[in-house]
Design a protein around this motif. Structure first.
Motif, PDB file in Angstrom:
ATOM      1  N   GLU A  84      63.860  27.426  16.065  1.00 23.15           N
ATOM      2  CA  GLU A  84      62.814  26.651  15.733  1.00 23.15           C
ATOM      3  C   GLU A  84      61.618  26.912  16.548  1.00 23.15           C
ATOM      4  N   GLY A  85      61.512  28.002  17.074  1.00 25.70           N
ATOM      5  CA  GLY A  85      60.457  28.592  17.878  1.00 25.70           C
ATOM      6  C   GLY A  85      60.138  27.789  19.235  1.00 25.70           C
ATOM      7  N   PHE A  86      61.098  27.343  19.773  1.00 20.26           N
ATOM      8  CA  PHE A  86      61.309  26.473  21.266  1.00 20.26           C
ATOM      9  C   PHE A  86      61.329  27.855  22.068  1.00 20.26           C
ATOM     10  N   LEU A  87      60.320  27.536  23.059  1.00 22.30           N
ATOM     11  CA  LEU A  87      60.705  29.069  24.089  1.00 22.30           C
ATOM     12  C   LEU A  87      61.357  28.643  25.322  1.00 22.30           C
ATOM     13  N   PHE A  88      62.299  29.464  25.678  1.00 29.46           N
ATOM     14  CA  PHE A  88      63.269  29.146  26.785  1.00 29.46           C
ATOM     15  C   PHE A  88      62.988  30.454  27.933  1.00 29.46           C
ATOM     16  N   LEU A  89      62.459  30.065  28.917  1.00 33.64           N
ATOM     17  CA  LEU A  89      62.157  30.981  30.164  1.00 33.64           C
ATOM     18  C   LEU A  89      63.373  31.503  30.946  1.00 33.64           C
ATOM     19  N   THR A  90      63.361  32.549  31.430  1.00 35.10           N
ATOM     20  CA  THR A  90      64.603  33.265  31.979  1.00 35.10           C
ATOM     21  C   THR A  90      64.009  33.564  33.418  1.00 35.10           C
ATOM     22  N   GLY A  91      62.822  33.883  33.867  1.00 34.67           N
ATOM     23  CA  GLY A  91      62.292  34.497  35.041  1.00 34.67           C
ATOM     24  C   GLY A  91      61.055  35.091  34.974  1.00 34.67           C
ATOM     25  N   ARG A  92      60.594  35.261  36.177  1.00 36.84           N
ATOM     26  CA  ARG A  92      59.223  36.082  36.332  1.00 36.84           C
ATOM     27  C   ARG A  92      59.671  37.446  36.284  1.00 36.84           C
ATOM     28  N   LYS A  93      58.915  38.591  35.405  1.00 37.28           N
ATOM     29  CA  LYS A  93      59.094  39.931  35.283  1.00 37.28           C
ATOM     30  C   LYS A  93      59.266  40.351  36.594  1.00 37.28           C
ATOM     31  N   LYS A  94      58.226  39.993  37.735  1.00 32.62           N
ATOM     32  CA  LYS A  94      58.028  40.740  38.998  1.00 32.62           C
ATOM     33  C   LYS A  94      59.219  40.320  39.620  1.00 32.62           C
ATOM     34  N   ASN A  95      60.041  39.385  39.582  1.00 34.53           N
ATOM     35  CA  ASN A  95      61.087  38.982  40.168  1.00 34.53           C
ATOM     36  C   ASN A  95      62.397  39.395  39.781  1.00 34.53           C
ATOM     37  N   VAL A  96      62.470  40.209  38.727  1.00 38.00           N
ATOM     38  CA  VAL A  96      63.753  40.475  38.419  1.00 38.00           C
ATOM     39  C   VAL A  96      64.516  41.611  39.278  1.00 38.00           C
ATOM     40  N   ILE A  97      65.597  41.294  39.505  1.00 38.10           N
ATOM     41  CA  ILE A  97      66.249  42.530  40.280  1.00 38.10           C
ATOM     42  C   ILE A  97      67.410  43.392  39.449  1.00 38.10           C
ATOM     43  N   VAL A  98      66.974  44.558  39.480  1.00 43.27           N
ATOM     44  CA  VAL A  98      67.599  45.604  38.895  1.00 43.27           C
ATOM     45  C   VAL A  98      68.823  46.197  39.428  1.00 43.27           C
ATOM     46  N   THR A  99      69.771  46.298  38.712  1.00 48.63           N
ATOM     47  CA  THR A  99      71.125  46.998  39.508  1.00 48.63           C
ATOM     48  C   THR A  99      71.077  48.294  39.037  1.00 48.63           C
ATOM     49  N   LYS A 100      71.908  49.266  39.604  1.00 48.53           N
ATOM     50  CA  LYS A 100      72.067  50.833  39.392  1.00 48.53           C
ATOM     51  C   LYS A 100      72.338  50.997  37.847  1.00 48.53           C
ATOM     52  N   ASN A 101      72.980  50.008  37.293  1.00 51.75           N
ATOM     53  CA  ASN A 101      73.610  50.249  35.923  1.00 51.75           C
ATOM     54  C   ASN A 101      72.723  49.750  34.971  1.00 51.75           C
ATOM     55  N   GLY A 102      71.417  49.408  35.371  1.00 55.55           N
ATOM     56  CA  GLY A 102      70.560  48.638  34.673  1.00 55.55           C
ATOM     57  C   GLY A 102      70.546  47.203  34.374  1.00 55.55           C
ATOM     58  N   LYS A 103      71.517  46.399  34.939  1.00 53.06           N
ATOM     59  CA  LYS A 103      71.640  45.220  34.351  1.00 53.06           C
ATOM     60  C   LYS A 103      70.474  44.326  35.094  1.00 53.06           C
ATOM     61  N   ASN A 104      69.798  43.191  34.363  1.00 54.25           N
ATOM     62  CA  ASN A 104      68.730  42.532  34.940  1.00 54.25           C
ATOM     63  C   ASN A 104      69.363  41.353  35.488  1.00 54.25           C
ATOM     64  N   ILE A 105      68.840  41.004  36.836  1.00 60.77           N
ATOM     65  CA  ILE A 105      69.146  39.682  37.407  1.00 60.77           C
ATOM     66  C   ILE A 105      68.193  38.700  37.322  1.00 60.77           C
ATOM     67  N   PHE A 106      67.959  37.647  36.915  1.00 63.49           N
ATOM     68  CA  PHE A 106      66.891  36.698  37.249  1.00 63.49           C
ATOM     69  C   PHE A 106      67.229  35.734  38.389  1.00 63.49           C
ATOM     70  N   PRO A 107      66.430  35.893  39.722  1.00 64.22           N
ATOM     71  CA  PRO A 107      66.806  35.175  40.760  1.00 64.22           C
ATOM     72  C   PRO A 107      66.786  33.633  40.619  1.00 64.22           C
ATOM     73  N   GLU A 108      65.914  33.150  39.423  1.00 63.85           N
ATOM     74  CA  GLU A 108      65.690  31.939  39.204  1.00 63.85           C
ATOM     75  C   GLU A 108      67.060  31.174  38.658  1.00 63.85           C
ATOM     76  N   GLU A 109      67.717  32.130  37.819  1.00 60.75           N
ATOM     77  CA  GLU A 109      69.008  31.499  37.143  1.00 60.75           C
ATOM     78  C   GLU A 109      70.082  31.269  38.387  1.00 60.75           C
ATOM     79  N   VAL A 110      70.074  32.344  39.542  1.00 62.64           N
ATOM     80  CA  VAL A 110      71.054  32.105  40.515  1.00 62.64           C
ATOM     81  C   VAL A 110      70.524  30.578  41.262  1.00 62.64           C
ATOM     82  N   GLU A 111      69.314  30.477  41.486  1.00 63.30           N
ATOM     83  CA  GLU A 111      68.775  29.502  42.409  1.00 63.30           C
ATOM     84  C   GLU A 111      68.879  28.080  41.596  1.00 63.30           C
ATOM     85  N   PHE A 112      68.824  28.102  40.132  1.00 60.98           N
ATOM     86  CA  PHE A 112      69.314  26.862  39.579  1.00 60.98           C
ATOM     87  C   PHE A 112      70.568  26.346  39.919  1.00 60.98           C
ATOM     88  N   TYR A 113      71.644  26.979  39.830  1.00 62.22           N
ATOM     89  CA  TYR A 113      72.985  26.740  40.111  1.00 62.22           C
ATOM     90  C   TYR A 113      72.962  26.166  41.810  1.00 62.22           C
TER      91      TYR A 113
END
Length: 572
Positions: A447-476
């Protein structure tokens, strides 16, 4: 409600902010535009639309008489009538307004006045000391104007005398300001983003930017002359200035100035405010206080039952929420009908709770560079976890989406800035084929609703290329009653060089002392360890928190109450 998913409120077209004020002063001539206090703790005093318009014209005329045509004029002070008066007097025919954050240290205020080449500064008495200390070092500064002084002293003028001078000039036939034509595409507002002096960027906005945002927002969210908006957030911030001041002036609503965060409830009651804009931290605090109070009184079970019954009744078109939750409404002033959250993501459970008790709550998303709103939930059709839908006239695109549809949020609209002040390189880097790069990651639903997952500059990237948004972990983490605030960050593992997920946590000691009177530091550590264990069990291995520290002091924040993601906050 689903039937309103495509419904829009009707609006009137305005070509610039001068047009907005002129038409509002005719449409709402005798209505109250502002409620202000002449002294702390005093009664609110009303100012009508027609009187505000007269003050704007008088101050604008006086500023032109000082030779400030096409020059930059800074304004700095707390939320108050004179701040808004200065803003509109300048942009509606004098020059460029430069709002400055009143919480900045003296050296940063000086830096921004130098960087902007401000020819005048209009300030409140609370900023008298830093302004007095720096004015002699500012080579471009020609005029210093106090909002509070009663008499002109040395090189300092008083705002009241300038307004009176302007009224005299108008009375004697000076129409220079009244006849001034506005170039709606020209930079008239220079706003500095939050950050240290070396990082703060000057965002250039025009009348067209702001007015397109006002009109588009008013199609999704309704306010009228029946509403009073309590102005709480700092006015130098585009969110408050555009949404909490300019939009109410456009729709005929009244603006009451809050005396400070500690006085919100009192001011809500005194002003009979119906609408308030805020940041998640503010609404989270309200939500927590409500639930802790009912739990302490042994009424939490009753409240949950009341919410359940109220939800069931709403499904069949019966709304008894204000009756069921009368005491909560009275605790929040008794008149609030709408809360709007912005500046950061908020827990959707909080939005659901306020809606359940009869206070409509929605959230939106924006940036200074977008004047500021990009997307917002409609007040008649929303999704609590979403930042909303693109405003009318705004396009949103997700750049290079991954397998989950997540990518950088890009946007196009008349609200997008003209560029960064004296920084062509940063301006060029901010756009991709005409699309503004927000720096935020997110996805769009069907329906065109925007869901945000985190700031680009905050993303933590693992060695195998996985993206982790710290905001998601902070939410919990922030779901826990025992945690007041936290920050999640990545740290290199000394053993394998991969990213370790770490958290710095500030405990809610007041609540802990209340529910666990006798406890040791070791017991607190075990408590947090258990909370983290439960959170980790809900997440894939690569997202799990591996290390945590309990911090005694609150995390460092910007003046808009956003946690700073560098420096002392991410040190053990």
């Amino acid at each position: 409600m689903k039937k309103y998913k495509d419904a829009l409120y009707s609006i009137r077209y305005i070509k610039d902010l001068k047009d907005m004020l002129e038409t509002s002063s005719i449409l709402f001539e005798e209505e109250t535009a502002f409620l202000k206090k002449d002294k702390p703790g005093g009664a609110y005093l009303p100012i009508k639309f027609k009187d505000f318009k007269q003050d704007v014209d008088a101050l604008g005329t006086a500023l032109l008489d000082l030779g400030l045509k096409d020059k930059k004029i800074a304004v700095i002070g707390e939320n108050r009538y004179e701040w808004v008066l200065t803003y509109l007097a300048v942009v509606n025919g004098v020059g460029t307004i430069v709002p400055i954050d009143k919480e900045l240290p003296e050296n940063e205020i000086k830096h921004l006045l130098e960087k902007s080449k401000a020819s005048a500064v209009i300030y409140s008495d609370k900023l008298k000391k830093p302004i007095t200390n720096i004015i002699n070092d500012l080579v471009d500064l020609e005029h210093v104007i106090s909002m509070d002084a009663e008499e002109d002293i040395n090189n300092m003028m008083t705002l009241d005398k300038l307004i009176n001078k302007g009224k005299t000039l108008l009375h004697n036939g000076n129409k220079q300001y009244l006849d001034m034509k506005i170039d709606c595409d020209k930079a008239s507002i220079l706003l500095f983003t939050s950050g240290t002096t070396g990082l703060a960027k000057g965002v250039k906005l025009s009348h067209k930017n702001i007015c397109s945002n006002i009109m588009a927002m008013s199609q999704y969210v309704f306010t009228s002359k029946e509403d009073t908006i309590l102005s709480v957030l700092p006015l130098h911030h585009t969110y408050e200035c555009t949404c909490g001041v300019m939009t109410p002036l456009y729709t005929g609503a009244c603006i009451a100035f809050c005396e400070g965060l500690k006085h919100i409830v009192k001011n809500l009651n005194e002003s009979k405010a119906t609408v308030m804009l805020g940041v998640p931290l503010l609404f989270e605090s309200m939500y927590t206080r409500v639930w802790r109070k009912v739990e302490k009184e042994g009424k939490a079970k009753k409240l949950r039952k009341g919410i359940k019954i109220s939800r069931s009744l709403k499904k069949v078109g019966i709304d008894q929420s204000k009756k069921f939750f009368k005491s909560i409404h009275e605790a929040l002033g008794g008149h609030v009908r709408l809360f709007i959250s912005g500046a950061a993501a908020i827990d959707p459970d909080i939005i659901q709770c306020f809606n359940d008790i009869g206070i409509r709550m929605i959230q939106g998303y924006g940036l200074t560079e977008c004047s500021p709103i990009v997307a917002v939930n409609r007040d008649r059709y929303s999704k609590h976890a979403s930042a909303g839908q693109a405003l009318q006239g705004t396009e949103i695109e997700i750049d290079d989406p991954d397998e989950n549809g997540i990518g950088e949020v890009l946007c196009k609209s008349d609200s997008v800035m003209l560029g960064y002040f004296e920084n062509d390189q940063e301006t060029e880097a901010a756009f991709l084929d005409g699309w503004f790069k927000t720096g935020d990651y997110g996805y769009l639903d069907e329906e065109g609703f925007l869901f945000l997952t985190g700031r680009k500059k905050n993303v933590i990237v693992t060695k195998n290329g996985k993206n982790i948004f710290p905001e998601e972990v902070e939410f919990y983490l922030n779901k826990s009653d025992y945690i007041k605030e936290c920050i999640v960050f990545g740290k290199e593992d000394e053993k394998n060089g991969d990213a370790l997920i770490c958290a710095n946590i500030v405990l809610d000691t007041e609540y802990i002392h209340e529910v666990k009177q006798n406890h040791t530091d070791d017991e607190l550590g075990e408590l947090i360890q258990e909370i983290i264990h439960n959170i980790n069990s809900k997440m894939p291995l690569y997202k799990r928190i591996r290390r945590f520290n309990i911090k005694k002091d609150e995390l460092e924040k910007t003046t808009t109450k956003k946690i700073i993601r560098y420096g002392t906050n991410i040190k053990p």
